[in-house]
Each structure stands twice: as structure tokens, then as C-alpha cells.
Scaffold this motif. Structure first.
Motif, mmCIF file in Angstrom:
data_model
loop_
_atom_site.group_PDB
_atom_site.id
_atom_site.type_symbol
_atom_site.label_atom_id
_atom_site.label_comp_id
_atom_site.label_asym_id
_atom_site.label_seq_id
_atom_site.Cartn_x
_atom_site.Cartn_y
_atom_site.Cartn_z
ATOM 1 N N ALA A 114 -6.209 -1.279 -15.194
ATOM 2 C CA ALA A 114 -5.589 -2.552 -14.675
ATOM 3 C C ALA A 114 -5.063 -2.119 -13.251
ATOM 4 C CB ALA A 114 -4.474 -3.033 -15.589
ATOM 5 N N ARG A 115 -4.256 -0.982 -13.343
ATOM 6 C CA ARG A 115 -3.814 -0.489 -11.976
ATOM 7 C C ARG A 115 -4.669 -0.191 -11.088
ATOM 8 N NH1 ARG A 115 1.160 1.851 -10.384
ATOM 9 N NH2 ARG A 115 1.280 1.497 -8.388
ATOM 10 N N LEU A 116 -5.912 0.667 -11.258
ATOM 11 C CA LEU A 116 -7.219 0.762 -10.671
ATOM 12 C C LEU A 116 -7.556 -0.579 -10.071
ATOM 13 C CD1 LEU A 116 -9.049 2.719 -9.075
ATOM 14 C CD2 LEU A 116 -10.556 2.443 -11.271
ATOM 15 N N CYS A 117 -7.632 -1.550 -10.825
ATOM 16 C CA CYS A 117 -8.367 -2.854 -10.312
ATOM 17 C C CYS A 117 -7.192 -3.350 -9.424
ATOM 18 C CB CYS A 117 -8.421 -3.800 -11.438
ATOM 19 S SG CYS A 117 -9.679 -3.592 -12.631
ATOM 20 N N ALA A 118 -5.970 -3.393 -9.232
ATOM 21 C CA ALA A 118 -4.806 -3.681 -8.375
ATOM 22 C C ALA A 118 -4.952 -3.046 -7.322
ATOM 23 C CB ALA A 118 -3.544 -3.672 -9.086
ATOM 24 N N ILE A 119 -5.344 -1.733 -7.158
ATOM 25 C CA ILE A 119 -5.132 -0.798 -6.026
ATOM 26 C C ILE A 119 -6.473 -1.050 -5.329
ATOM 27 C CG2 ILE A 119 -5.448 1.499 -5.128
ATOM 28 C CD1 ILE A 119 -2.640 0.622 -5.951
ATOM 29 N N ALA A 120 -7.674 -1.416 -6.222
ATOM 30 C CA ALA A 120 -8.884 -1.699 -5.201
ATOM 31 C C ALA A 120 -9.062 -2.994 -4.666
ATOM 32 C CB ALA A 120 -10.006 -1.629 -6.294
ATOM 33 N N ARG A 121 -8.313 -4.028 -5.165
ATOM 34 C CA ARG A 121 -8.291 -5.402 -4.688
ATOM 35 C C ARG A 121 -7.404 -5.263 -3.263
ATOM 36 N NH1 ARG A 121 -7.094 -7.200 -10.195
ATOM 37 N NH2 ARG A 121 -8.854 -7.974 -10.961
ATOM 38 N N LEU A 122 -6.273 -4.533 -3.355
ATOM 39 C CA LEU A 122 -5.287 -4.441 -2.128
ATOM 40 C C LEU A 122 -5.962 -3.687 -1.129
ATOM 41 C CD1 LEU A 122 -2.437 -4.722 -0.832
ATOM 42 C CD2 LEU A 122 -1.960 -2.553 -2.189
ATOM 43 N N GLU A 123 -6.777 -2.632 -1.427
ATOM 44 C CA GLU A 123 -7.436 -1.835 -0.438
ATOM 45 C C GLU A 123 -8.542 -2.513 0.167
ATOM 46 O OE1 GLU A 123 -8.197 1.401 1.946
ATOM 47 O OE2 GLU A 123 -6.213 0.638 0.872
ATOM 48 N N SER A 124 -9.142 -3.438 -0.709
ATOM 49 C CA SER A 124 -10.312 -4.248 -0.052
ATOM 50 C C SER A 124 -9.555 -5.364 0.989
ATOM 51 C CB SER A 124 -11.093 -5.206 -1.322
ATOM 52 O OG SER A 124 -12.075 -5.881 -0.738
ATOM 53 N N ARG A 160 0.782 -1.258 -0.143
ATOM 54 C CA ARG A 160 -0.008 -0.120 0.078
ATOM 55 C C ARG A 160 0.893 1.272 0.080
ATOM 56 N NH1 ARG A 160 -3.257 2.885 3.936
ATOM 57 N NH2 ARG A 160 -5.495 3.209 2.974
ATOM 58 N N GLY A 161 2.046 1.141 0.869
ATOM 59 C CA GLY A 161 2.834 2.612 0.930
ATOM 60 C C GLY A 161 3.473 2.609 -0.677
ATOM 61 N N ARG A 162 3.814 1.434 -1.209
ATOM 62 C CA ARG A 162 4.531 1.693 -2.287
ATOM 63 C C ARG A 162 3.442 2.342 -3.519
ATOM 64 N NH1 ARG A 162 7.338 -3.104 -1.259
ATOM 65 N NH2 ARG A 162 5.542 -4.643 -1.907
ATOM 66 N N GLY A 163 2.186 1.973 -3.440
ATOM 67 C CA GLY A 163 1.225 2.718 -4.267
ATOM 68 C C GLY A 163 0.957 4.129 -4.000
ATOM 69 N N ILE A 164 0.933 4.318 -2.676
ATOM 70 C CA ILE A 164 0.847 5.832 -2.283
ATOM 71 C C ILE A 164 2.026 6.537 -2.803
ATOM 72 C CG2 ILE A 164 0.748 7.249 -0.357
ATOM 73 C CD1 ILE A 164 -0.715 5.070 1.358
ATOM 74 N N GLY A 206 -16.605 2.361 -1.760
ATOM 75 C CA GLY A 206 -15.517 1.705 -1.393
ATOM 76 C C GLY A 206 -14.835 1.089 -2.618
ATOM 77 N N PRO A 207 -13.737 0.362 -2.106
ATOM 78 C CA PRO A 207 -12.800 -0.276 -3.196
ATOM 79 C C PRO A 207 -13.592 -1.547 -3.910
ATOM 80 C CG PRO A 207 -12.012 -1.042 -0.992
ATOM 81 C CD PRO A 207 -13.265 0.178 -0.715
ATOM 82 N N GLU A 208 -14.448 -2.057 -3.316
ATOM 83 C CA GLU A 208 -15.183 -3.255 -3.971
ATOM 84 C C GLU A 208 -16.276 -2.511 -5.086
ATOM 85 O OE1 GLU A 208 -15.292 -2.812 -0.587
ATOM 86 O OE2 GLU A 208 -14.227 -4.567 0.336
ATOM 87 N N TYR A 209 -16.819 -1.559 -4.753
ATOM 88 C CA TYR A 209 -17.630 -0.856 -5.670
ATOM 89 C C TYR A 209 -16.778 -0.352 -6.965
ATOM 90 C CZ TYR A 209 -20.304 2.972 -7.774
ATOM 91 O OH TYR A 209 -21.002 3.836 -8.809
ATOM 92 N N TRP A 210 -15.668 0.182 -6.954
ATOM 93 C CA TRP A 210 -14.929 0.541 -7.830
ATOM 94 C C TRP A 210 -14.187 -0.514 -8.439
ATOM 95 C CZ3 TRP A 210 -16.064 4.923 -10.006
ATOM 96 C CH2 TRP A 210 -16.861 5.773 -9.287
ATOM 97 N N LEU A 211 -13.818 -1.665 -7.873
ATOM 98 C CA LEU A 211 -13.321 -2.797 -8.595
ATOM 99 C C LEU A 211 -14.188 -3.368 -9.491
ATOM 100 C CD1 LEU A 211 -11.157 -4.847 -8.801
ATOM 101 C CD2 LEU A 211 -12.150 -6.120 -6.793
ATOM 102 N N SER A 212 -15.711 -3.445 -9.043
ATOM 103 C CA SER A 212 -16.469 -3.889 -9.994
ATOM 104 C C SER A 212 -16.720 -2.965 -11.020
ATOM 105 C CB SER A 212 -17.968 -3.964 -9.411
ATOM 106 O OG SER A 212 -18.901 -4.348 -10.224
ATOM 107 N N ARG A 213 -16.696 -1.832 -11.006
ATOM 108 C CA ARG A 213 -16.821 -0.827 -12.136
ATOM 109 C C ARG A 213 -15.586 -0.893 -13.076
ATOM 110 N NH1 ARG A 213 -20.714 4.295 -11.515
ATOM 111 N NH2 ARG A 213 -20.940 3.601 -13.598
ATOM 112 N N ALA A 214 -14.318 -0.877 -12.403
ATOM 113 C CA ALA A 214 -13.168 -0.955 -13.301
ATOM 114 C C ALA A 214 -13.291 -2.176 -14.223
ATOM 115 C CB ALA A 214 -11.891 -0.807 -12.363
#
Length: 1013
Positions: free
Chosen positions: A539-549, A480-484, A500-508
Motif C-alpha cells: 500500500a505504501r509503494l502504491c502511494a509513493i508511486a502515485r505521488l512520484e507520478s 515527497r520530502g516526508r516520504g524520503i 518508472g513510477p507508473e510501471y511499479w504502480l501497476s505491478r504493486a
């Protein structure tokens, strides 16, 4: 001491703890190729070993090895066992002839050897050594001989050699030379250059020179001049040393009359157990449902049978037993233990109470005897019969000592133990007479016991979940720190207003997939998150959303747990109550049994008073009254050889136990627990390769098959055989006893890093490791061994220094890897008068009856220019390093060539290297924030023998910080114990800080640290 944890008000809500699984974590090593459930029975031809063939093979090996290792006591010289030959020229070894007269005195030895079926051995020269009644008369060189009829002198037989010359293995064992490589090389050099063996097979080239060299190598003084041309007919004076005398003796086990019972502890007793033709030997057709079947058929993981009573009837059905005898409804027995029981030992206990065969790897100091005591108490409290077989007298004494005050254990064995058996029975009759014990409600006590054990298990599970969650959070915080740092701040992207991250993961994912609705999702992402919608960004948004979830879910689980300090206190209280109630439950199980069993006790006592030889009358009834028994592994014949006589047999010291001694023990029990040190190479063999191959061929067995199953004589052990027969080997993985520096080095180099160290340092004991540098020279000695004289002389001086300054009552062990070095050290130290107990020996010195030394002086032998053959041999002596590193209680002093050992990669090289204290990412972040707050911070500081990750000073105050990076509950508990010890010793406040908070919330964490103290 307190633990800084999550703020429950801001970071999450309370909830129920997440279970980490009901079976406690334990290190397991899967057997290669092990699959699903084992079968209860497999045809021997397909998967197992033919029992009859194996028994015949082991009997042949054991019988022949008994010939090689036969000891003649000095009192038997010139008697029925050994006769001195007439003086004159020695012919068999000298090669001057193929036969020699034995003289009239040997006629009786020859007759008795033929009557008892023993081997005849010829030897020269005779060596006398030892003290007291144990003094022995053993020839240096031996050879098998047979009698040649001489019609001219029927009362004075002549003998002829029928085998090659050999170095007497019994003499070598007496002198401490047990390494098979030494024996092999001595045999090779002895037989080198000898004449044609077809005519004179025993001939030795340069006999006198080789004998003198061997005597010098073995540190044996010459009483007579060694002159094969003029031998004596008897020792002139029975003093220690080599006498110019040749002898004829009978060796090996002899045949017995049909009604004679062999004395337990002898080779004859083991052979009788292994003989299917014996009336009381192992019957291959009657091993079903015994632990022996599991060993031979490889079905060790199958559940064991239900306990049976003395008449062979099942005591209770399995489904009923799940709710009786203290077993928890959801499975797993409730243990009875007098000492704290950790998860690894509890897992081994559970397996021993359910599986047919259990193998446990127990490195030194990991609590093998505590495990055995808990297993015995649990079995006795459950109404089961248990036999403990120890490899040494020390093992048996430890079993008896731990049982004192809890329950009686009957010690059996040789004739010297029958009087002790009678005394114990007499004491029990005196202590348990009169009125019967007051009846109590066993169900209520058991329910109370199970309740407190369930509390222990619940805390274990919660701490496992807490540690696993913190470990996961630390890794997620790094990602998470590397992403920030790359501009992807999840707290900015995923807010309560935007979703939340689950919502945006689904949309992405839908936007990335394309299709009719993809345009709407891409528009929402651009409009609400301000992100581009190219494939790489999506693709990066999906990865960040999964990590945040994952981060938020792990954070939520972590904050549901109770405070760590509260859990630690609850665990200590539950364990204390469990041990107290367990002692009462054990007494309630033992007392009525003893009172009801008075007739059986009286019957056995009468048998012992009237029958003074080995016998089993009255034992079956006595085993029902006294369910716990103990003996040495080679004394199992003291107990009736009935299949499944005991519900459980425990084999201690299995790494030193032969398979031939293991089989009779497993035959007498339905289940078996085999415990040993996996670093030990196993018992050595005096057999020659050709002799063992002939035994294999006669039994119709394949060597590679026995090697695969660990059942081969001379290359296996009871532990190895059990480990090959089960699907997985359990490990005891918490060491206590040796200083952490030494034990952690042993863990990495001898046990694959599986061992954690929980030893409390001794602040006043000085450094745990010292090196006294001496650049000696490795000199070749006869055989495969070498010697380093400069190193030995310096080691003797070091022992003097240590003896002068060490507090009284301590033990000093002096250890070297080869026998010549050990012999030289003994000779140098023998004349000195020490204030302390000083013992000298090889790797096996630590691990027998001397279980531990306060200070160990190691002479590692190797130096610059050492030949490659001795380099390889010493460096691969894993058991040498295991013994000196784990069985040294206070200090290890190495006397040797430091530069040579520093250049290698073994344990000594690691000990002399400067430790690296490079902090990890979490530690660096916390250090930076603490220094920014105006504090002074030191890393990896040792305080009173304990190491703190950080020492923080602000003003006149000092604070010790331990970082919680632990992946499981067991390590987390050890961390808390270390913090408590630091707090008690130093008086300074100690804080346990989760590593993940250093990465995720360092500023707030620093404020809490400074405000709390």
C-alpha cells in the motif's frame, strides 16, 4: 530582476504550454441554491415578484418617507409651504388639548396641501440651520395633523394630531444622524411615559425637559428659552438655533397636472417612473427582455438580447456578432480600455456584455471606475448604447473625467445640466463639420485589436498554468520530502533501469489484489526493488508511486513554460499595443457617427433653445449619435422611459442606492451592470415599522419574500437586490490606494480575505498606523448613542499636531462612529484655523464626494467599562472599518483606549499586535542552506516600504529574495511587480525563487543564487 526557474536541459523538455482555461480566474460567490441555466421567463407567482405589487409597495414607502424627510428652506417660512402658528400655549405635544388653532396665515398652506394631496405636519420648536441658499427651517418634533372644521372661524383652521410624536428625520439627516438605531431609540424615548394616546396621541411627557435634552444632544443652541406655555408667533431673529415657535407645513410629494413633467432628481420624478398608471411610467407588461425582468424574475444569468436600433429592429444576429465588433471567434468580447485591465475586471466586462444582469462587488480601491470606463468604451466601440447612473456627483464626474479625449459622454439630469448639454452639442457641431472623416478599414483595425488581446489572454493563461503548477509542486515536494525522510526515496526506487513510477504502480496494485499473477509481481518487487510484499508495504509503494507520478508530470508541465521574466515583458508589450490600437478603434467608431448625426444634434439643440423645461423631444435620435450617457441614479427621468432604450445600464454606488431608484434605470436597458461595495449596510430608512407593514399589506406582498430577494425598502440596496437575482456575484479583488498594512487588515475583517493589495508604499510617508493612547469614559447620550469626551479632546490636539507637520495640500479626515462624538469633534475643531483641509464626520464621510483622505484620525469611542450595547454596535460597524482602512492614503491615527481594543479580536486589535514572522517550511530550508554557504540572512525585512522575504548578505553585496508561493497568475504578476519596484528603489538585485525548488533542490538553488549575483 530575474526569476530562478527550472533548468530546462536537465529537468525537462520544451513543449507547448498547458492551458489554464480560457475564462480568466476570478473570485465568485455562488448564490445558495443556484443551479443550472436560468430561464428567460418564470411566472411571478412561482419564482418572481409581482411587478405591480412591488411598484405599489415601493411608491407607498417612498412617498411616506418623503414626508418624514421633507425639508423646508428658510425662504419658504411664512409662505405657501410653511406657516408659523399664533403665539401662546403649545397644546398638541404638551397634551393640554387634542386640537389647536392654526391661525389665518396657515389657511393657504392648508388649501395647497389639500389641492396637491400632500400631508400636513405640525412641528415645535423651530430650528434654523445651514448656510447660504441652503438654510433650512425645520422643527425638532413633528406629528401628522388634519384640519378640523370650525364654523365660527372658517378662515382660521384648527388642526388635530392624528399620529404619534416623532423626531424630525430631516433635521437629524442635516445634522449627520442617519443611523436607524439612533432614530429608533430617539423615537422610543420621546414617546416613553406619554399620556393615554387615545385622546391625545401626540402628547409628550415632560415636553420641555425632553426638548432641551434633545437640543443639547444634537448640539443645537437655544435662541429662545424653550417654554411650551408661551410660544412666539415668528422667530424674533432668523439666526441659527432653536426658536420657541410652532409651525404648520405641508410635506411630501404633491400631485401634478396631467401634462406637467416632474423635474429629474426629485421624489416626484421617481414616483412617476414607478407608477404603472402614468402615461410614461413602468408598464409591467412591457418589461420582457429588459434588465428589470432579470431583477424581478431572477434570470440574471440568461444571455441578453441582441442590440436593437432606434426603431426596435435587431442590428445583427447573435451568430454574426460573434465575429464582428471585435469579439474573438472563441467567445468573449475584445475590450477597449484606457487603463490596464486585470482578469477580474475583464471577467466582469465579459459578463456585462453578455448577461442580462451582472452584480459586481467592488470594495474601495479595486478599480470600479476603471471597470466602468472600460465597459463604456467597449460598448461604444461595439455600436451599443450605454447609460451610466452614479449614486453621487463624484461618481458622475469620474465617469466624465475618464472619458475625456476618448469619446463624448452626454451628462443629463436636472435643469442645471441642460445648458451644459447644449454647450456639448454646440462644440460637437463645431468640431465635426466640414468634410467627412477619411474612411478606414474597421475590420483590419478590429482584427489587429483582437490579435493583441489574444496575446494578452495567452500570457494570462500561461502564467496561470505556471503559478498553478508551482503551487502544486510545492505541496508535492512537502509530501515527497516526508516520504524520503521515512526511507522511501523515489529517485532510488524508480530509475530508468528499473522502471518508472507508473510501471511499479501497476505491478504493486496487481500484487496487492492477489490472484494467479500476484506471485510473479510480488517476486519482482522483492527482487528488483528490495521491498517486502506484505499488504502495508505494498500500500505504501502504491502511494509513493502515485505521488512520484504526479510529481514528474507536474515538473514536466512546469518546465515547458517560457521564463517568467520573458512572460512579464510580453504581457506588458501586448497590453500597451492593445490600448494604443483600442484608442484608434474607438475614434474610428465615434467620428463617422458624429458626422452622420449632425441633423440629430441640430434638432436637439433647437429643442433645448426653445423649450426650457424637462423634455424628451429629439433625444431618441441623439442617443443614436451619442451612445454614451451619464446621470445620477435619481435623475433617470431625464431620459425617455422607453423599455430597452439602452443596450446597457451601469449602476455605480449601488450599495447606497435604493431599489426604488434602481427599477427605472433597469427598465430603460436590455442589460445591466450593478457595482457596489458589499461592506456598506445600505441606505437607511426613516419609515416606522408599522408604516412599512401597512404598505406591504396594501400591496399584497410577503415581507420574507422581499427580504429573500433583497427588495425590501429600508433593509436592502440596489447591490443586494442584484446579487440575489443573479447566480453568482463577481468580485474586483485587487486593491490599490491604501497602505498594504491597512488594506490587508480590511481584506481579512471586512471582505473575507478576498482582496489582494497592490499599493506601492510611500517610503517618505512615515508609518501607516499610529496609536495615541487615551483612557476615556463612554458616557450615555440621549438616544442610543454614547460620547467619549476625553477621547474627543485628545483627538482635537492630535489633529493640530498633524496639521502642523503634514506637507501642504493634504486632506485630514476625522471620523467617529456615533453622531454625538462627531458633533463634539466638530465643535472642538470649528474655531481652529488649519493649514490643510480638515473634514469631520461618521463612517459615510469617506466614500461620498470625499473619496479618500491622506490622513485619517479615528476616535473609536469605546473604552474600559463601555456598556455592552454600544460595544456590540460599534464593533459590528463593518463599513466604519472598511472606510477608514481602505480610503486612507497615507496614515491612520487612532486616538483611544489601546488596552481595551487590544483585548478584542477586531481590526484594531490586529493592527496593534506584533506581527509574527515565522517562516514556512520552504523558507526555513532555504535559510538553512544559505547560512551553511556562509551568507548572512534576515527574514521579513521591510526595505523602503516593501517587504522582502529574505535579505541575503555575502561580502559587500546584498541580495533581496521573494518566494513564489502564488497559486494563480494574477498574484504571480503582483509578485513580479513588487520585485521590480524593490529593484528600482533599492538598486539591489532581486530574485524571485519558486518555493517548490527550496524543498526539492535547495543545494543547487543556493549555488545558482550565489553564482548569479
Amino acid at each position: 530582476m530575474r526569476s530562478l526557474r527550472d533548468d530546462e536541459q536537465e529537468l525537462g523538455d520544451h513543449g507547448t504550454p498547458v492551458s489554464a482555461g480560457r475564462r480568466p480566474a476570478v473570485i465568485r460567490i455562488g448564490r445558495q441554491g443556484a443551479g443550472g441555466a436560468s430561464l428567460r421567463w418564470r411566472p411571478p407567482a412561482a419564482d418572481g415578484i409581482d411587478p405591480r405589487g412591488l411598484l405599489g409597495y415601493l411608491r407607498a414607502c417612498l412617498r411616506r418617507e418623503a414626508v418624514h424627510t421633507h425639508t423646508v428652506l428658510l425662504g419658504h417660512l411664512d409662505g405657501d409651504t410653511c406657516a408659523c402658528l399664533p403665539g401662546g400655549a403649545e397644546t398638541l405635544f404638551a397634551g393640554d388639548g387634542d386640537r389647536t388653532p392654526a391661525g389665518p396665515a396657515a389657511a393657504r398652506v392648508v388649501r395647497l396641501a389639500a389641492r396637491h394631496g400632500q400631508a400636513l405636519r405640525y412641528g415645535y420648536p423651530l430650528v434654523i440651520l445651514g448656510e447660504g441658499p441652503d438654510r433650512a427651517a425645520l422643527p425638532l418634533l413633528t406629528v401628522d395633523v388634519q384640519v378640523v372644521d370650525d364654523p365660527a372661524a372658517p378662515d382660521a383652521p384648527r388642526i388635530r394630531a392624528i399620529g404619534p410624536p416623532d423626531v424630525n428625520a430631516a433635521l437629524l439627516e442635516r445634522l449627520g444622524t442617519t443611523d436607524p438605531e439612533d432614530l429608533f431609540e430617539l423615537r422610543t424615548r420621546l414617546r416613553a411615559g406619554s399620556p393615554d394616546p387615545s385622546g391625545r396621541p401626540a402628547a409628550v411627557a415632560d415636553l420641555a425637559v425632553k426638548v432641551r435634552t434633545l437640543l443639547s444632544r444634537l448640539e443645537i443652541e437655544r435662541v429662545d428659552d424653550i417654554d411650551p406655555a408661551a410660544t412666539r408667533d415668528a422667530p424674533r431673529d432668523p439666526v441659527d438655533g432653536a426658536h420657541n415657535v410652532a409651525v404648520l407645513f405641508r410635506a411630501g410629494p404633491g400631485a401634478r397636472p396631467g401634462d406637467e413633467v416632474p423635474e429629474p432628481g426629485t421624489v416626484e420624478a421617481v414616483l412617476a417612473d414607478l407608477d404603472p398608471t402614468e402615461r410614461d411610467g413602468i408598464d409591467p407588461g412591457a418589461i420582457d427582455d429588459t434588465a428589470l425582468q432579470a431583477l424581478l424574475e431572477g434570470s440574471g444569468g440568461a444571455p441578453g438580447p441582441d442590440p436593437v436600433d432606434g426603431g426596435g429592429n435587431t442590428r445583427a444576429p447573435r451568430d454574426a456578432r460573434a465575429h464582428r465588433d471585435g469579439q474573438e471567434p472563441y467567445g468573449g468580447p475584445v475590450p477597449l480600455s484606457a487603463s490596464p485591465l486585470d482578469q477580474a475586471r475583464y471577467t466582469a466586462l465579459c459578463a456585462s456584455m453578455t448577461d442580462r444582469l451582472t452584480a459586481v462587488a467592488a470594495p474601495p480601491g479595486t478599480g470600479a471606475h476603471d471597470l466602468v470606463d472600460a465597459v463604456v468604451r467597449t460598448a461604444v466601440g461595439s455600436g451599443q448604447r450605454v447609460l451610466v447612473c452614479g449614486r453621487t456627483e463624484h461618481d458622475v464626474r469620474e465617469v466624465l473625467h475618464r472619458a475625456e479625449g476618448g469619446h463624448p459622454v452626454m451628462r443629463v439630469g436636472g435643469k442645471e445640466h441642460r445648458a451644459a448639454e447644449a454647450r456639448l452639442i454646440g462644440r460637437l457641431l463645431a468640431d465635426h463639420g466640414g468634410a467627412p472623416p477619411r474612411p478606414e478599414d474597421p475590420a483590419a483595425a478590429r482584427a489587429d485589436l483582437a490579435h493583441h488581446w489574444s496575446l494578452v489572454r495567452a500570457v494570462w493563461e500561461e502564467m496561470d498554468g505556471m503559478a498553478a503548477g508551482g503551487y502544486e509542486l510545492a505541496h508535492l515536494a512537502l509530501e515527497r520530502g516526508r516520504g524520503i525522510a521515512d526511507g522511501w526515496d523515489p529517485d532510488r526506487l524508480f530509475t530508468p533501469e528499473s522502471g518508472g513510477p507508473e510501471y511499479w504502480l501497476s505491478r504493486a496494485e496487481r500484487a496487492f489484489a492477489g490472484g494467479l499473477g500476484a506471485f510473479q509481481h510480488r517476486s519482482a518487487i522483492r527482487r528488483e526493488l528490495g521491498l517486502d510484499t506484505d499488504p502495508e508495504t505494498l500500500a505504501r509503494l502504491c502511494a509513493i508511486a502515485r505521488l512520484e507520478s504526479r510529481w514528474r508530470a507536474a515538473l514536466d508541465r512546469r518546465t515547458r513554460h517560457a521564463p517568467l521574466g520573458e512572460l512579464t515583458e510580453r504581457l506588458a508589450q501586448a497590453q500597451q499595443h492593445h490600448r494604443r490600437i483600442g484608442a484608434a478603434c474607438l475614434a474610428a467608431a465615434v467620428e463617422p457617427r458624429l458626422w452622420r448625426g449632425r441633423p440629430a444634434l441640430e434638432n436637439r439643440l433647437e429643442t433645448l433653445n426653445w423649450h426650457h423645461g424637462p423634455s424628451w423631444p429629439g433625444m431618441d435620435g441623439l442617443i443614436e449619435v451619442l451612445p454614451a450617457w451619464a446621470c445620477r441614479t435619481d435623475q433617470v427621468r431625464a431620459l425617455p422611459p422607453r423599455p430597452g432604450l439602452f443596450d446597457l445600464v451601469v449602476v455605480l454606488g449601488a450599495e447606497r442606492t435604493r431599489v426604488s431608484e434602481l427599477l427605472p434605470a433597469l427598465h430603460r436597458a436590455s442589460r445591466a451592470l450593478v457595482v457596489g461595495d458589499p461592506a456598506h449596510p445600505g441606505p437607511a430608512s426613516a419609515l416606522e415599522p408599522d408604516e412599512e407593514r401597512r404598505a406591504l399589506a396594501a400591496a399584497g406582498l410577503a415581507a420574507d419574500r422581499l427580504d429573500e430577494r433583497g427588495l425590501r425598502h429600508g433593509t436592502g440596496s440596489a447591490l443586494r437586490a442584484a446579487a440575489r437575482a443573479v447566480e453568482e456575484t463577481l468580485w474586483l479583488d485587487e486593491h490599490s490606494g491604501a497602505p498594504p498594512l491597512l488594506a490587508e487588515t480590511a481584506s481579512r475583517h471586512c471582505y473575507g480575505g478576498r482582496i489582494s493589495v497592490a499599493t506601492a508604499p510611500d517610503p517618505g510617508g512615515g508609518p501607516a498606523f499610529e496609536w495615541r493612547d487615551v483612557a476615556g469614559v463612554c458616557e450615555a447620550a440621549p438616544g442610543l448613542s454614547y460620547i467619549n469626551r476625553e477621547e474627543a479632546y485628545r483627538a482635537a490636539v492630535v489633529v493640530d499636531e498633524i496639521d502642523e507637520h503634514l506637507p501642504r495640500g493634504r486632506t485630514i479626515a476625522v471620523v467617529a462612529p456615533t453622531q454625538p462624538q462627531v458633533a463634539l469633534l466638530r465643535r472642538l475643531l470649528r474655531p481652529r484655523n488649519f493649514r490643510h483641509h480638515v473634514v469631520v464626520g461618521g463612517p459615510d464621510l469617506l466614500g461620498g464626494d470625499l473619496d479618500r483622505a491622506d490622513v485619517t484620525v479615528l476616535s473609536p469611542l469605546l473604552a474600559q467599562g463601555a456598556p455592552a450595547i454600544i460595544e456590540r454596535r460599534v464593533r459590528r460597524m463593518g463599513y466604519l472599518w472598511s472606510a477608514v482602512l481602505t480610503r486612507t492614503a497615507q496614515r491612520l491615527v487612532v486616538v483611544g483606549d489601546r488596552a481595551h481594543w487590544e483585548a478584542g479580536d477586531g481590526p484594531l486589535a490586529e493592527l496593534v499586535a506584533v506581527p509574527e514572522n515565522a517562516p514556512d517550511g520552504a523558507c526555513r530550508v532555504l535559510v538553512d542552506r544559505l547560512r551553511e554557504a556562509g551568507t548572512r540572512v534576515e527574514l521579513q525585512q521591510t526595505v523602503e516600504g516593501w517587504t522582502a522575504d529574505l535579505v541575503v548578505r555575502f561580502g559587500a553585496r546584498r541580495l533581496l529574495i521573494l518566494l513564489d508561493r502564488e497559486p494563480d497568475g494574477r498574484r504571480l504578476r503582483r509578485l513580479m511587480a513588487r520585485g521590480d519596484s524593490l529593484n528600482r528603489i533599492t538598486g539591489d538585485p532581486v530574485v524571485v525563487v519558486p518555493a517548490w525548488r527550496c524543498l526539492a533542490d535547495p543545494d543547487r538553488l543556493v549555488r545558482e543564487i550565489l553564482e548569479a549575483h
